[in-house]
Design an enzyme around this catalytic site. Structure first.
Site, PDB file in Angstrom:
ATOM      1  N   THR A  96       0.837  -1.196   0.000  1.00 32.10           N
ATOM      2  CA  THR A  96       0.000   0.000   0.000  1.00 32.10           C
ATOM      3  C   THR A  96       0.873   1.247   0.000  1.00 32.10           C
ATOM      4  O   THR A  96       2.016   1.208   0.459  1.00 32.10           O
ATOM      5  CB  THR A  96      -0.935   0.030   1.235  1.00 32.10           C
ATOM      6  OG1 THR A  96      -1.767   1.198   1.168  1.00 32.10           O
ATOM      7  CG2 THR A  96      -0.155   0.056   2.539  1.00 32.10           C
ATOM      8  N   ASP A 118      -7.629  -3.212  -0.481  1.00 32.50           N
ATOM      9  CA  ASP A 118      -8.427  -2.234  -1.217  1.00 32.50           C
ATOM     10  C   ASP A 118      -9.672  -1.939  -0.390  1.00 32.50           C
ATOM     11  O   ASP A 118     -10.330  -2.856   0.103  1.00 32.50           O
ATOM     12  CB  ASP A 118      -8.813  -2.761  -2.605  1.00 32.50           C
ATOM     13  CG  ASP A 118      -9.255  -1.622  -3.521  1.00 32.50           C
ATOM     14  OD1 ASP A 118      -8.597  -0.558  -3.502  1.00 32.50           O
ATOM     15  OD2 ASP A 118     -10.255  -1.781  -4.237  1.00 32.50           O
ATOM     16  N   TYR A 130     -11.542   9.234   5.335  1.00 31.20           N
ATOM     17  CA  TYR A 130     -12.887   9.672   5.703  1.00 31.20           C
ATOM     18  C   TYR A 130     -13.202   9.461   7.191  1.00 31.20           C
ATOM     19  O   TYR A 130     -14.351   9.614   7.599  1.00 31.20           O
ATOM     20  CB  TYR A 130     -13.922   8.916   4.857  1.00 31.20           C
ATOM     21  CG  TYR A 130     -13.821   9.191   3.369  1.00 31.20           C
ATOM     22  CD1 TYR A 130     -14.410  10.330   2.807  1.00 31.20           C
ATOM     23  CD2 TYR A 130     -13.127   8.342   2.522  1.00 31.20           C
ATOM     24  CE1 TYR A 130     -14.310  10.592   1.452  1.00 31.20           C
ATOM     25  CE2 TYR A 130     -13.026   8.585   1.158  1.00 31.20           C
ATOM     26  CZ  TYR A 130     -13.622   9.714   0.632  1.00 31.20           C
ATOM     27  OH  TYR A 130     -13.525   9.987  -0.720  1.00 31.20           O
ATOM     28  N   ASP A 131     -12.222   9.095   7.995  1.00 31.88           N
ATOM     29  CA  ASP A 131     -12.476   8.799   9.410  1.00 31.88           C
ATOM     30  C   ASP A 131     -13.219   9.914  10.155  1.00 31.88           C
ATOM     31  O   ASP A 131     -14.103   9.613  10.959  1.00 31.88           O
ATOM     32  CB  ASP A 131     -11.159   8.471  10.134  1.00 31.88           C
ATOM     33  CG  ASP A 131     -10.707   7.042   9.881  1.00 31.88           C
ATOM     34  OD1 ASP A 131     -11.511   6.229   9.379  1.00 31.88           O
ATOM     35  OD2 ASP A 131      -9.541   6.729  10.189  1.00 31.88           O
ATOM     36  N   ARG A 168     -11.391  -2.917   8.173  1.00 27.17           N
ATOM     37  CA  ARG A 168     -10.023  -3.410   8.026  1.00 27.17           C
ATOM     38  C   ARG A 168      -9.682  -4.381   9.153  1.00 27.17           C
ATOM     39  O   ARG A 168      -9.059  -5.424   8.925  1.00 27.17           O
ATOM     40  CB  ARG A 168      -9.034  -2.231   8.007  1.00 27.17           C
ATOM     41  CG  ARG A 168      -7.565  -2.641   7.826  1.00 27.17           C
ATOM     42  CD  ARG A 168      -6.691  -1.488   7.391  1.00 27.17           C
ATOM     43  NE  ARG A 168      -7.154  -0.974   6.105  1.00 27.17           N
ATOM     44  CZ  ARG A 168      -7.945   0.093   5.963  1.00 27.17           C
ATOM     45  NH1 ARG A 168      -8.296   0.812   7.009  1.00 27.17           N
ATOM     46  NH2 ARG A 168      -8.371   0.454   4.781  1.00 27.17           N
TER      47      ARG A 168
HETATM   48  O1  LIG Z   1     -10.346   2.974   7.456  1.00 26.76           O
HETATM   49  C1  LIG Z   1     -10.538   3.948   6.716  1.00 26.76           C
HETATM   50  N1  LIG Z   1     -10.721   5.182   7.221  1.00 26.76           N
HETATM   51  C2  LIG Z   1     -10.901   6.254   6.453  1.00 26.76           C
HETATM   52  N2  LIG Z   1     -10.889   6.217   5.121  1.00 26.76           N
HETATM   53  C3  LIG Z   1     -10.700   4.999   4.571  1.00 26.76           C
HETATM   54  C4  LIG Z   1     -10.532   3.841   5.315  1.00 26.76           C
HETATM   55  N3  LIG Z   1     -10.374   2.804   4.491  1.00 26.76           N
HETATM   56  C5  LIG Z   1     -10.447   3.301   3.271  1.00 26.76           C
HETATM   57  N4  LIG Z   1     -10.643   4.629   3.323  1.00 26.76           N
HETATM   58  C6  LIG Z   1     -10.721   5.564   2.199  1.00 26.76           C
HETATM   59  C7  LIG Z   1      -9.384   6.241   1.998  1.00 26.76           C
HETATM   60  C8  LIG Z   1      -9.260   6.320   0.512  1.00 26.76           C
HETATM   61  O2  LIG Z   1      -9.910   7.498   0.051  1.00 26.76           O
HETATM   62  C9  LIG Z   1     -10.039   5.106   0.044  1.00 26.76           C
HETATM   63  C10 LIG Z   1      -9.156   3.876  -0.061  1.00 26.76           C
HETATM   64  O3  LIG Z   1      -8.628   3.832  -1.321  1.00 26.76           O
HETATM   65  P1  LIG Z   1      -7.586   2.680  -1.701  1.00 26.76           P
HETATM   66  O4  LIG Z   1      -7.394   2.717  -3.145  1.00 26.76           O
HETATM   67  O5  LIG Z   1      -8.003   1.395  -1.062  1.00 26.76           O
HETATM   68  O6  LIG Z   1      -6.263   3.087  -0.917  1.00 26.76           O
HETATM   69  P2  LIG Z   1      -5.208   4.243  -1.108  1.00 26.76           P
HETATM   70  O7  LIG Z   1      -5.318   4.823  -2.469  1.00 26.76           O
HETATM   71  O8  LIG Z   1      -5.313   5.176   0.039  1.00 26.76           O
HETATM   72  O9  LIG Z   1      -3.834   3.470  -0.940  1.00 26.76           O
HETATM   73  P3  LIG Z   1      -3.353   2.112  -1.686  1.00 26.76           P
HETATM   74  O10 LIG Z   1      -4.249   1.861  -2.861  1.00 26.76           O
HETATM   75  O11 LIG Z   1      -1.948   2.373  -2.074  1.00 26.76           O
HETATM   76  O12 LIG Z   1      -3.451   1.033  -0.638  1.00 26.76           O
HETATM   77  O13 LIG Z   1     -11.023   4.839   1.029  1.00 26.76           O
END
Ligand SMILES: O=c1nc[nH]c2c1ncn2[C@H]1C[C@H](O)[C@@H](COP(=O)(O)OP(=O)(O)OP(=O)(O)O)O1
Length: 207
Positions: free
Chosen positions: A6, A61, A168-169, A193
């Protein structure tokens, strides 16, 4: 060594509670295909990450799915956060419904190149064997087995409160508390998660 794949440091912080020292972050931006569900996005990412790293890869994801917006931003949550921002997505949700019910979903996809999950379906197996026999890299990737784990948490979208967590927490309230008002341990105990990681850790320890 298991690589938690990630670019998001917030995810890694939460994952450490379940994976301890046997995990290290791989800051690799795998290709995110477009799909309405998280499973194929995570699965494709895990195959690509495993090919890239040559080590067992766990991709995470996740997204926020708002009921009154038909699941938006869902798989596009990261894009919506980057463009509109967390507060405007929150406003859209609350304009659409009050209370604005929503859920976070997380899909973990694990790939280590082993056929630990050999499908009992002979058609599926034949497809895989055919794909493995081609020279086409993408078709070969589709032949790699992936194990999926998922978690969901229900809540509602509120005015931002708290300064912990990420993404979005601040606008996601669960049982009267936003995720940004919780400690990482409190969030893990109820979060999408945390649920997915719990299942993964149990499977990983006994596989
Ligand atoms: O527990 C969470 N608390 C707050 N927000 C969260 C959470 N879990 C996912 N989210 C939001 C963040 C992001 O806007 C999207 C995930 O997008 P996602 O593509 O899975 O991850 P990412 O781009 O941040 O990093 P990466 O792809 O490198 O793992 O949903």
């Amino acid at each position: 060594m298991l690589r938690y794949v990630t670019t998001n440091a917030g995810k890694v912080r939460e994952a450490r509670d379940y994976l301890d020292s046997e995990v290290s972050q791989l800051d690799f931006d795998y290709t995110e295909i477009q799909a309405p569900d998280l499973e194929p996005i995570a699965a494709r990412g895990a195959r690509e990450a495993y090919r890239h790293a040559g080590e067992p890869a766990l991709v995470d994801d996740a997204g926020l799915f708002v009921d009154a917006l038909d699941g938006f931003p869902g798989p596009y949550s990261a894009y919506a956060e980057e463009t509109l921002g967390m507060e405007r997505v929150g406003h859209l949700a609350r304009d659409a419904a009050d209370p604005a019910r929503a859920e976070f979903r997380c899909v973990l996809a694990y790939c280590d190149g082993d056929a630990f999950d050999a499908s009992p379906d002979p058609v599926d197996r034949a497809d895989r064997a055919a794909a493995a026999a081609t020279d086409d890299r993408e078709e070969q990737d589709d032949a790699l087995p992936v194990k999926l784990f998922s978690g969901v948490v229900r809540g509602r979208i509120v005015e931002p409160r708290g300064d912990g967590g990420f993404g979005y927490d601040p606008v996601f309230e669960h049982d009267g508390t936003t995720f940004a008002e919780m400690s990482a341990a409190e969030k893990n105990a109820v979060s999408h998660r945390g649920r997915a990681l719990e299942q993964f850790a149990e499977w990983y320890a006994t596989r």
